[in-house]
Write a protein that holds these residues in place. Structure first.
Motif, short mmCIF file in Angstrom:
data_model
loop_
_atom_site.label_atom_id
_atom_site.label_comp_id
_atom_site.label_asym_id
_atom_site.label_seq_id
_atom_site.Cartn_x
_atom_site.Cartn_y
_atom_site.Cartn_z
N MET A 1 -60.87 -16.24 -88.63
CA MET A 1 -60.16 -15.10 -88.09
C MET A 1 -61.15 -14.13 -87.46
N ASN A 2 -60.85 -13.68 -86.28
CA ASN A 2 -61.71 -12.74 -85.57
C ASN A 2 -61.32 -11.31 -85.93
N LEU A 3 -62.31 -10.50 -86.24
CA LEU A 3 -62.05 -9.10 -86.57
C LEU A 3 -62.95 -8.18 -85.75
N GLN A 4 -62.36 -7.05 -85.34
CA GLN A 4 -63.16 -5.99 -84.73
C GLN A 4 -64.06 -5.41 -85.81
N GLN A 5 -65.15 -4.78 -85.40
CA GLN A 5 -66.13 -4.30 -86.37
C GLN A 5 -65.52 -3.41 -87.45
N GLU A 6 -64.65 -2.45 -87.08
CA GLU A 6 -64.16 -1.52 -88.10
C GLU A 6 -63.32 -2.24 -89.16
N ASP A 7 -62.55 -3.25 -88.75
CA ASP A 7 -61.75 -4.02 -89.71
C ASP A 7 -62.65 -4.91 -90.56
N TRP A 8 -63.64 -5.52 -89.91
CA TRP A 8 -64.59 -6.40 -90.60
C TRP A 8 -65.29 -5.62 -91.71
N VAL A 9 -65.77 -4.42 -91.38
CA VAL A 9 -66.49 -3.58 -92.34
C VAL A 9 -65.55 -3.09 -93.44
N ALA A 10 -64.36 -2.64 -93.07
CA ALA A 10 -63.41 -2.11 -94.05
C ALA A 10 -63.03 -3.18 -95.07
N GLN A 11 -62.75 -4.39 -94.60
CA GLN A 11 -62.38 -5.48 -95.50
C GLN A 11 -63.56 -5.89 -96.37
N PHE A 12 -64.73 -5.96 -95.75
CA PHE A 12 -65.93 -6.34 -96.49
C PHE A 12 -66.21 -5.33 -97.61
N GLU A 13 -66.14 -4.04 -97.29
CA GLU A 13 -66.48 -3.01 -98.27
C GLU A 13 -65.47 -2.96 -99.41
N ALA A 14 -64.23 -3.41 -99.16
CA ALA A 14 -63.18 -3.37 -100.18
C ALA A 14 -63.22 -4.59 -101.10
N ASP A 15 -64.09 -5.53 -100.82
CA ASP A 15 -64.09 -6.81 -101.53
C ASP A 15 -65.38 -7.00 -102.33
N GLU A 16 -65.29 -6.96 -103.66
CA GLU A 16 -66.48 -7.10 -104.50
C GLU A 16 -67.15 -8.46 -104.35
N ASN A 17 -66.37 -9.48 -104.00
CA ASN A 17 -66.90 -10.84 -103.92
C ASN A 17 -67.27 -11.25 -102.50
N ALA A 18 -67.31 -10.30 -101.59
CA ALA A 18 -67.59 -10.61 -100.19
C ALA A 18 -69.03 -11.09 -100.01
N ALA B 1 -62.80 -16.88 -93.91
CA ALA B 1 -64.02 -16.71 -93.11
C ALA B 1 -63.65 -15.80 -91.94
N TYR B 2 -64.35 -14.68 -91.85
CA TYR B 2 -64.01 -13.67 -90.85
C TYR B 2 -65.16 -13.50 -89.86
N ASN B 3 -64.86 -13.70 -88.59
CA ASN B 3 -65.85 -13.58 -87.53
C ASN B 3 -65.94 -12.15 -87.03
N LEU B 4 -67.17 -11.65 -86.89
CA LEU B 4 -67.41 -10.32 -86.33
C LEU B 4 -67.43 -10.43 -84.80
N LEU B 5 -66.39 -9.91 -84.16
CA LEU B 5 -66.33 -9.92 -82.70
C LEU B 5 -67.46 -9.07 -82.13
N GLY B 6 -68.16 -9.61 -81.13
CA GLY B 6 -69.25 -8.87 -80.50
C GLY B 6 -70.59 -9.06 -81.18
N GLY B 7 -70.58 -9.62 -82.40
CA GLY B 7 -71.82 -9.91 -83.10
C GLY B 7 -72.70 -8.71 -83.33
N ILE B 8 -73.97 -8.98 -83.63
CA ILE B 8 -74.91 -7.91 -83.94
C ILE B 8 -75.28 -7.11 -82.68
N LEU B 9 -75.03 -7.70 -81.49
CA LEU B 9 -75.29 -6.97 -80.24
C LEU B 9 -74.46 -5.69 -80.16
N GLU B 10 -73.22 -5.76 -80.67
CA GLU B 10 -72.33 -4.60 -80.58
C GLU B 10 -72.23 -3.84 -81.91
#
Length: 103
Positions: free
Chosen positions: A1-18, A86-95
């Motif tokens: 699943m592709n996620l924009q950075q803010e969603d990727w970060v929000a979901q990651f931070e809310a998940d202890e097992n991420a 598995a969540y893909n960060l759209l734009g990668g580390i470049l963005e």
């Protein structure tokens, strides 16, 4: 699943097992990475698959690369191997506008 950075970060931070997974080369990883990332280079072919298969399929994986292309492919491979989250960060580390750790 592709996620924009803010969603990727929000979901990651809310998940202890991420788990944050960087699928770039070791050289790219050593230029700077997102905090707590583990590096498994997608260009390593079968070794990449073997290392991914050894991971816990019940955890959620937040995957990134340089621009989002390799990580999208990595997420596809992970899905085929039975990983449901598995969540893909759209734009990668470049963005990426968060902190980057420089070793």
């Amino acid at each position: 699943m592709n996620l924009q950075q803010e969603d990727w970060v929000a979901q990651f931070e809310a998940d202890e097992n991420a788990v944050i997974l960087d699928v770039r080369t070791e050289a790219e990883f050593n230029e700077g990475f997102i905090a707590n990332a583990i590096n498994i280079d997608i260009h390593r072919g079968q070794d990449f698959v073997s290392e991914i298969e050894a991971l816990d399929k019940h955890k959620k994986y937040y995957v990134y690369c340089r621009s989002g292309m390799r990580s999208a492919k990595a997420c596809e491979i992970m899905n085929q191997l039975g990983f449901e989250n598995a969540y893909n960060l759209l734009g990668g580390i470049l963005e990426w506008d968060g902190e980057i750790i420089e070793p």
